[in-house]
Design an enzyme around this catalytic site. Structure first.
Site, mmCIF file in Angstrom:
data_model
loop_
_atom_site.group_PDB
_atom_site.id
_atom_site.type_symbol
_atom_site.label_atom_id
_atom_site.label_comp_id
_atom_site.label_asym_id
_atom_site.label_seq_id
_atom_site.Cartn_x
_atom_site.Cartn_y
_atom_site.Cartn_z
ATOM 1 N N ASP A 1 38.836 34.090 42.862
ATOM 2 C CA ASP A 1 40.191 33.622 42.568
ATOM 3 C C ASP A 1 40.106 32.539 41.490
ATOM 4 O OD1 ASP A 1 42.767 32.490 42.598
ATOM 5 O OD2 ASP A 1 43.025 32.967 44.719
ATOM 6 N N THR B 1 34.079 48.079 38.296
ATOM 7 C CA THR B 1 35.025 48.345 39.373
ATOM 8 C C THR B 1 36.340 48.871 38.817
ATOM 9 O OG1 THR B 1 35.997 46.123 39.338
ATOM 10 C CG2 THR B 1 34.009 46.433 40.670
ATOM 11 N N GLU C 1 38.292 45.995 37.457
ATOM 12 C CA GLU C 1 37.791 45.579 36.157
ATOM 13 C C GLU C 1 38.196 46.568 35.072
ATOM 14 O OE1 GLU C 1 33.490 44.437 34.078
ATOM 15 O OE2 GLU C 1 33.590 45.123 36.162
#
EC number: 2.1.1.33
Length: 290
Positions: A179, A252, A255
């Site tokens: 985060d 991912t 991503e």
């Protein structure tokens, strides 16, 4: 690993609810009042960390859990899951071997973690998160693909590092897309801070790699500054900057979506150096609140 490591679509019960058949034969979701979300699964705040006066880098949230994720949590948590409860952890006993172990903090839905585990079966991955659907999904992926080198930890990674892991027990630390806490007043909640790195260094063997990745440029710059300035770590890049994405870190879906939008992903790869003072004191409870 093939692209089969994806989450299938399933009926979506509410948080901690179980599937039951309604009179019309359709599925409905029920849970008795006061019944724990997953009696044999992860506990809510297992170490009571929310009673600590400490700034946290994560925000627990209640999310919908699919039937498959709920089943995995109930069925596989006793086998491959653990709550971060403050009790000392024996990694050899946990994994059933003496293979190297890396700690991954924050794994989302677990697809990248499962891919890395499949590509390197002789390395144990201790994957920490507080997101229940992701915990269930990663357990499901491990079960479906026979990945016995994954353990899923539920709770606060600071407590895991500070109270449960012995010194020099980890061969790597992975923090992918944490985060970014973009608001300036929330920057103190970012995980990669000097105090956190000092704590992590005590649990990392000399030579262990710290690998971070983020698509938030200001956070990448802060990570680079903090890691570069820390005496326990050195940049693996001769130029002292960001690293190319290593082949062991899969791309991912999250991503890929960011890259399609023009986001730049920065990888940082630092090495734990031999400590100059083997008896250096542990930090207090990392990042104390004001």
């Amino acid at each position: 690993m093939s692209d089969s490591l994806h989450t299938p679509e399933e009926p979506r019960p509410g948080p901690g609810e179980q599937l039951a058949h309604a009179h019309d034969g359709s599925l409905r979701h029920t849970r008795a009042k006061g019944e724990p979300r997953f009696p044999d699964g992860p506990k809510a705040d297992p170490a009571g960390s929310h009673f600590e006066r400490r700034i946290r880098s994560f925000q627990p949230r209640r999310s919908r859990v699919t039937a498959g994720q709920a089943d995995a949590l109930q069925r596989l948590w006793p086998k491959w899951g653990l709550d971060i409860d403050g009790h000392a952890l024996d990694l050899t006993e946990l994994f059933g071997n003496t293979h190297p172990v890396v700690l991954e903090i924050g794994f989302g839905m677990g697809e990248a973690t499962a891919r890395m585990a499949a590509e390197d079966p002789d390395t144990g991955i201790l994957a920490v998160d507080v997101h229940t659907p992701g915990q269930g999904n990663l357990l499901n992926l491990a079960d479906q693909h026979g990945l016995t080198n994954i353990r899923v930890a539920n709770g606060d990674a600071i407590i895991l590092l500070r109270e449960m892991l012995p010194p020099d027990s980890l061969d790597g630390l992975r923090v992918y897309f944490p985060d970014p806490w973009p608001k300036k007043r929330h920057h103190k909640r970012r995980l990669i801070q000097p105090e956190f790195l000092t704590l992590a260094a005590t649990r990392l063997r000399p030579g262990a790699l710290v690998h971070c990745a983020t698509d938030w440029e200001p956070y990448a710059e802060q990570m680079l500054d903090v890691l570069t300035a820390h005496p326990d770590f050195e940049n693996t890049q001769p130029t002292g900057g960001y690293a190319p994405r290593p082949g062991f870190r899969p791309l991912t879906r999250f991503e890929g979506q960011g890259l399609d939008k023009g986001h730049v992903v920065n990888d940082l790869l630092f090495r734990r150096v031999q400590p100059r003072d083997q008896h250096r004191d542990l930090p207090p409870s990392a990042t104390e609140a004001d």
